[in-house]
Structure formats: C-alpha cells, structure tokens
Design a protein around this motif. Structure first.
Motif, PDB file in Angstrom:
ATOM      1  N   HIS A 164      -6.782  -1.090  -3.100  1.00  0.00           N
ATOM      2  CA  HIS A 164      -5.574  -0.454  -2.572  1.00  0.00           C
ATOM      3  C   HIS A 164      -5.922   0.834  -1.828  1.00  0.00           C
ATOM      4  N   ASN A 165      -6.750   1.669  -2.435  1.00  0.00           N
ATOM      5  CA  ASN A 165      -7.121   2.939  -1.798  1.00  0.00           C
ATOM      6  C   ASN A 165      -7.926   2.705  -0.533  1.00  0.00           C
ATOM      7  N   HIS A 216       0.694   7.144  -1.681  1.00  0.00           N
ATOM      8  CA  HIS A 216      -0.210   7.901  -2.549  1.00  0.00           C
ATOM      9  C   HIS A 216      -1.377   7.022  -2.994  1.00  0.00           C
ATOM     10  N   ARG A 217      -2.462   7.648  -3.339  1.00  0.00           N
ATOM     11  CA  ARG A 217      -3.630   6.923  -3.842  1.00  0.00           C
ATOM     12  C   ARG A 217      -3.426   6.549  -5.300  1.00  0.00           C
ATOM     13  N   VAL A 250       0.864  -1.178   0.000  1.00  0.00           N
ATOM     14  CA  VAL A 250       0.000   0.000   0.000  1.00  0.00           C
ATOM     15  C   VAL A 250       0.901   1.229   0.000  1.00  0.00           C
ATOM     16  N   ARG A 289      -4.998   6.122  -9.062  1.00  0.00           N
ATOM     17  CA  ARG A 289      -6.040   6.808  -9.808  1.00  0.00           C
ATOM     18  C   ARG A 289      -7.057   5.814 -10.370  1.00  0.00           C
ATOM     19  N   LYS A 307      -5.457   1.796   2.065  1.00  0.00           N
ATOM     20  CA  LYS A 307      -4.718   2.984   2.498  1.00  0.00           C
ATOM     21  C   LYS A 307      -5.524   3.759   3.532  1.00  0.00           C
ATOM     22  N   GLU A 308      -6.824   3.914   3.276  1.00  0.00           N
ATOM     23  CA  GLU A 308      -7.677   4.611   4.227  1.00  0.00           C
ATOM     24  C   GLU A 308      -7.744   3.871   5.556  1.00  0.00           C
ATOM     25  N   ARG A 347       4.276   9.728  -7.902  1.00  0.00           N
ATOM     26  CA  ARG A 347       3.658   8.405  -7.771  1.00  0.00           C
ATOM     27  C   ARG A 347       4.716   7.293  -7.748  1.00  0.00           C
TER      28      ARG A 347
END
Length: 382
Positions: free
Chosen positions: A311-312, A160-161, A157, A163, A315-316, A273
């Motif tokens: 993945h995002n 960065h997020r 992870v 896209r 991350k959260e 990124r």
C-alpha cells in the motif's frame, strides 16, 4: 471502439480501461501474443466510396504453466509440477452497435486457430460471473467449461501511510533469490508460469518482499529454504499503472461528493488515519500483488503486513488502488485487506481443451480436475 465497451459488473457503475495508446499492452509481456481485429467495410457514395471501421478486437497469448503434479520417485514422494502449454484470451471487445452478429464468435475461433498452430493444449479466459453474454458465448458456443472462481480483492490507497508491524522484519529479495524461492516452494501451484524468471526480471516488477519474525537473519534463498522460520510470508508487486489505467464512470453527483469528502478529511486529519476513497472517477493506476504465499501460524498476519508495505509503495507511486486475485479457498486470503464494494467476490475462469490428440500423462484432462487451495495469477495477464 474500446471506449464504447463497458467492462465490469452489471449495474449503473461501469469500469473503463485506458490503454495509454498501446492496444496490446495487456499481452505484450507474454512469451507469445497476437491481436486480431474485425473490420466492417462501409460502402458509400462520393469520393470516399469505401471506408473501414473496426468493430471488434481480441487478444491472446501463450505460455507454459503448471497444470498438476506427480510424485517424485527419488525425492521422498515430493510433488513435482506437470507443465502444459496454455493460451489465454484477453480483451474480447465488440462494438455495442454491432453485437449479436457473430463477430465475437468469429474472433474467438480465429485466435483459437493461432493457439493450435503454436502448440497450445488448453485455452482459458476470465470474465465476471454476471456477464451473461460473455459466459454464454464461451460456454454454449465455443465449447468452454466453467473452471475456477477466484476472487479479485481491491484495496484503496489512502492519503496516509500505513504503519509497519514492529514485530516483523521485511526484506526485499533479489530477482535470483525470489526465483529460487518461488521455484522451490510454489512451482507445483496451479497456473505457475515456467518462465517465472522473466516475470521477476521484467521492468514492471516492483520487487519481491519477504516477511520474517523480528530479528531473523537472511543468508540467501538456499539457506532460508534449508531451515525456514516457523512462520514467513512472501509476495511480489507489479506496476500496472505503466501499462494501462482504469476509470469508474456512471457515478451520481452525490456519490462523487461523498468520495471527495473522505479524501479531504484524510488529508486534513492524517493522524486520525481515516480510510479515504481515492479519485476513481478519473483515470487512475494501480499495483497488482502476485505470488502470495507463506507458511506457519503467523503467515496470515505477515501477509497483512506485506500488503501494508505494498500500500505504501503504491502511495509513493501515485496509485489509486492495490489489487490481487486469489483462489476462493486460499488460506492466506484472511490476511489480505480489501473493500467489498471495490472487489469482485467471484471472477469466472472458463477453460477448453484445444485438441484430443495430446497425451493425458499424469494429470489427465485438466479441464476436469478439481480446484486446489491456491492458484498463481500471472500479473502479465491481469
């Protein structure tokens, strides 16, 4: 005892598991489960002449899964699932100072007895293919045979997020719609759990996500299944970090410094990124992706987009990695981003038929069946 036991591929790095104070966390969510421990009685002198020390442990659970298919006589020869009662052995541990004493063998035989008493027809276990001690115990002493060799794919992870793909629409399905989709499309997949509803409605389930072409509409699972788009993909996510955490130990100071540098660069220059390695040298959590499936020429790209969404989400949630496990011949595997250095190319599943008095039915002896294109990995057992 658990902390002294190494888990993972052989080499300098070792993977340790923090059970967060719950020794049965990895089987607790299964329909039926049991944990056994081996105790050593130590006799000494003085006021405490006798003390007990735990030197081994084993966990097991039982569920009903798909083991094969048969053709329907009334539905245009549509394949229908054949279910069997399956037991799973998890977390066999023997203290390093008490190995080669037959403790592991006794634990396996004892839990197999419980499996048989509860009607399980088969038992299986998973281990690393290079864990020779475990492989030899099960195949040479316990009567198991090598069965499947799926791959564990792990992706870090980043800071960065990722896209989203603007060409796609990603929907979050309700548990009811997700259950309908899985039962109608994937119930004939090997190891598919008959209680999929319990998995999707579990508190650890983070949702089921469906990728469709941009502009596609959703009117419910029934309408979707009656007329699906040319390409689509689906996956579900499971919150393992609320169950247990992992930690990589044995890394050199140079390796630790390099990993730390990647994170610093990713945080300082997020617009670049740059791929960064998470902090894996202290306890970290992860999300597990399961129920991956799809159809059509763009299904691989859609799976990649869904993995980006996962993945995002991880991350959260503060996770270190996202992981999944798929058959080695899974067609959608090409769309699953992962790092080879973190992944396991060949996980080994061994299986045993617990009794000979079961009806062979349409599938015969499952232990002798050839592998299919896909498997369904139950997140409750990962």
């Amino acid at each position: 005892m658990e902390n002294r036991c190494e888990v993972g591929p052989s080499g300098k790095l070792s993977l340790y598991t923090d059970l967060l104070g719950d020794p049965i966390c990895r089987v607790r969510n299964s329909p039926a489960y049991l944990m056994l421990v081996a105790e050593l009685v130590v006799v000494g002198s003085g006021p405490d002449k006798e003390r007990r020390e735990i030197v081994g442990a084993i966990r097991g659970c039982i569920k009903t899964v798909t083991c094969g298919t048969k053709l329907s006589r009334s539905a245009n020869n549509k394949p229908l699932p054949i279910f069997t009662k399956l037991a799973y052995i998890s977390g066999l541990r023997v203290s390093p100072s008490h190995r080669r004493m037959g403790i592991g063998l006794k634990l396996v035989r004892q839990i197999e007895e419980w499996f048989g008493e509860n009607g399980a027809e088969y038992s299986y276990m998973a281990t690393e293919s290079d864990n020779h001690a475990s492989v030899n115990l099960f195949t040479q002493k316990c009567g198991y045979s090598k069965f499947r060799t799926p791959s564990i794919l792990v992706h870090p992870v980043f800071a960065h997020r990722l896209r989203p793909d603007p060409r796609l629409t990603i929907l979050t399905l309700s548990p009811a719609d997700a259950e309908t989709l899985y039962r109608r499309r994937f119930s004939s997949t090997e190891f598919f759990p008959r209680d999929i509803h319990a998995v999707l409605r579990n508190r650890l389930s983070l949702g089921t996500f469906l990728a469709l072409p941009r502009g596609a509409t959703w009117r419910g699972a029934a309408d979707f299944l009656a007329s699906p788009p040319e390409s689509w993909a689906v996956l579900s996510s499971w919150n393992c970090q609320d169950v247990y955490k992992l930690e990589v130990r044995g890394a050199s100071s140079v390796r630790r410094a390099l990993v730390k540098t990647t994170r610093a660069l990713d945080r300082a220059f997020p617009w670049l990124r740059l791929p960064s390695v998470p902090q894996v040298f202290r306890p970290f959590g992860f999300h597990f992706l399961y129920g991956l499936g799809g159809e059509g020429p763009n299904a691989v790209k859609m799976i990649r987009a869904l993995c980006g969404l996962a993945h995002n989400l991880a991350k959260e949630g503060g996770c270190g990695v996202v992981a999944t496990e798929v058959a080695d011949s899974e067609p959608l595997r090409l769309g699953i981003p992962h790092w080879e250095s973190l992944s396991c190319a060949e996980d080994l599943w061994c299986i045993k038929r617990l009794g000979e008095d079961y009806s062979d039915g349409s599938v015969g002896d499952w232990t002798k069946s050839p592998p299919g294109m896909s498997i369904f990995v139950d997140p409750r057992e990962f």
